[in-house]
Design an enzyme around this catalytic site. Sequence first.
Site, PDB file in Angstrom:
ATOM      1  N   THR A 100      91.722 -96.481  13.809  1.00  0.00           N
ATOM      2  CA  THR A 100      93.144 -96.655  14.104  1.00  0.00           C
ATOM      3  C   THR A 100      93.327 -97.356  15.436  1.00  0.00           C
ATOM      4  OG1 THR A 100      93.800 -94.709  12.857  1.00  0.00           O
ATOM      5  CG2 THR A 100      95.286 -95.406  14.620  1.00  0.00           C
ATOM      6  N   GLU A 113      83.078-100.532  16.206  1.00  0.00           N
ATOM      7  CA  GLU A 113      81.997 -99.541  16.094  1.00  0.00           C
ATOM      8  C   GLU A 113      80.665-100.229  15.806  1.00  0.00           C
ATOM      9  OE1 GLU A 113      84.046 -97.212  13.209  1.00  0.00           O
ATOM     10  OE2 GLU A 113      84.781 -95.780  14.704  1.00  0.00           O
ATOM     11  N   ASN A 120      80.222 -93.850  11.359  1.00  0.00           N
ATOM     12  CA  ASN A 120      81.159 -93.445  10.315  1.00  0.00           C
ATOM     13  C   ASN A 120      80.590 -92.461   9.313  1.00  0.00           C
ATOM     14  OD1 ASN A 120      83.850 -94.823  10.679  1.00  0.00           O
ATOM     15  ND2 ASN A 120      82.374 -96.421  11.181  1.00  0.00           N
ATOM     16  N   SER A 146      85.527 -84.313   9.386  1.00  0.00           N
ATOM     17  CA  SER A 146      86.162 -83.097   9.888  1.00  0.00           C
ATOM     18  C   SER A 146      85.229 -81.913   9.740  1.00  0.00           C
ATOM     19  CB  SER A 146      87.448 -82.836   9.136  1.00  0.00           C
ATOM     20  OG  SER A 146      87.181 -82.754   7.753  1.00  0.00           O
TER      21      SER A 146
END
Lengths: 216, 204
Positions: free
Chosen positions: A1, A88, A211, A216
């Site tokens: 984001t 990234e 990634n 979570s």
Amino acid sequence: TMLVYIFTDAKIAPEMLQKLLNGQLASTFNAITVDSDTSTSDALILAATGKTTAQPITDMRSAPARRFGKALGQVMMDLAHQVVRDGEGATKFVEVQVTGAANNNDAHRVAMAIANSPLVKTAIAGEDANWGRVVMAVGKSGAQADRDLLTIRFGDMVLAENGWRAPSYDEAAASAYMKRDHLVVGVDLGLGRGKRTVWTCDLTHGYIDINADYRS
Amino acid sequence: VAKTTKKAKAVSPLAPESFPELPVIAGAEFAAGAAGVKYQGRTDVMLVRLAAGTAIAGAFTKSSTRAASILDCQAKLSGKQETGQGAAIIVNSGNANAFTGKNGQESVDKVTGGVASALSIPRDRVFSSSTGVIGEPLPAERITAVIGQLAGKLDAGGAADAAQAIMTTDTFPKGATASFEAEGGTINIVGIAKGSGMIAPDMA
């Protein structure tokens, strides 16, 4: 984001502030990509406190409005480039310059097809001057293109033109160029005056490391 | 290619040498704090207070599945702005508050309502953003619990700390500035940003 917050002390009405912001979006934040994934939360807020002692900006055609637009564009471009530089796993900053497209929309489609191509980006990570993958990206973009009119450059070296490898192509020079950390991939479609520059980074193992672990 | 690609480093090798010196923007104050939304041992919330008279513009993702905070900001900027009582921005990193249904808007209302109450600003002038994991309800109470503390340390020179607080997988905080002389004084512009992955903005 991507989140962006810009603050200025300029005195300016919200409607004019919005117009000046809109005028800078296409060439800055809408011209970058790290991984081709558009976030659900990308936001940019521009706040003008009006606390400067300078006169209010009230006319879009005035010199202060033009200077404000230019300065705002510089800040937005700088931040957009920093986002790409922090892509990234990135090890290379890549500028994709497309010229000679039938129109600016086509130029944007071609530029983003190249900048979003995993095969182009992994070739760059591997320091491989793989112009064939650029041809692929142009072809899949959906923009008007003619193989026999294409010119592909890496930096100031012409690698391919007129539908095949350039006679002047020098493998050693191209390989040496690919070791740089700021690369320019140039494509001329030879069709019209449409042009667009976008920015991306290479795609490395680091991207997968980050990634695959970010959950979570 | 596999043999020659490099592993990611702790700080991007493409990072600028340093964070820029940012001029103070009169009428803008910043605070950074730790709410522990996802990350521990670091700041993860940013609060900005903007003076009465502040004009706001925005650009937001065109994603069809955009987050509750985005929809809320868009709604607040859709009409004529009442700038008389100032404005505020609050951001948390670690939970995107996207795709959480009714809970999404409720969390936005709790967070923006908490800021409105702490700073005496109308809630429709408080703009929020969230970034991070999608699909998990935002623990709004962790953020509202630190708003008072943040409000107490708002500082005009706090933009750099704010840039640090909004990072997620970023390896460096991002800042930029520009200034120019206009009739009657200098106009300054300061920007901070975060972004490193899920980056292909399609904003309007």
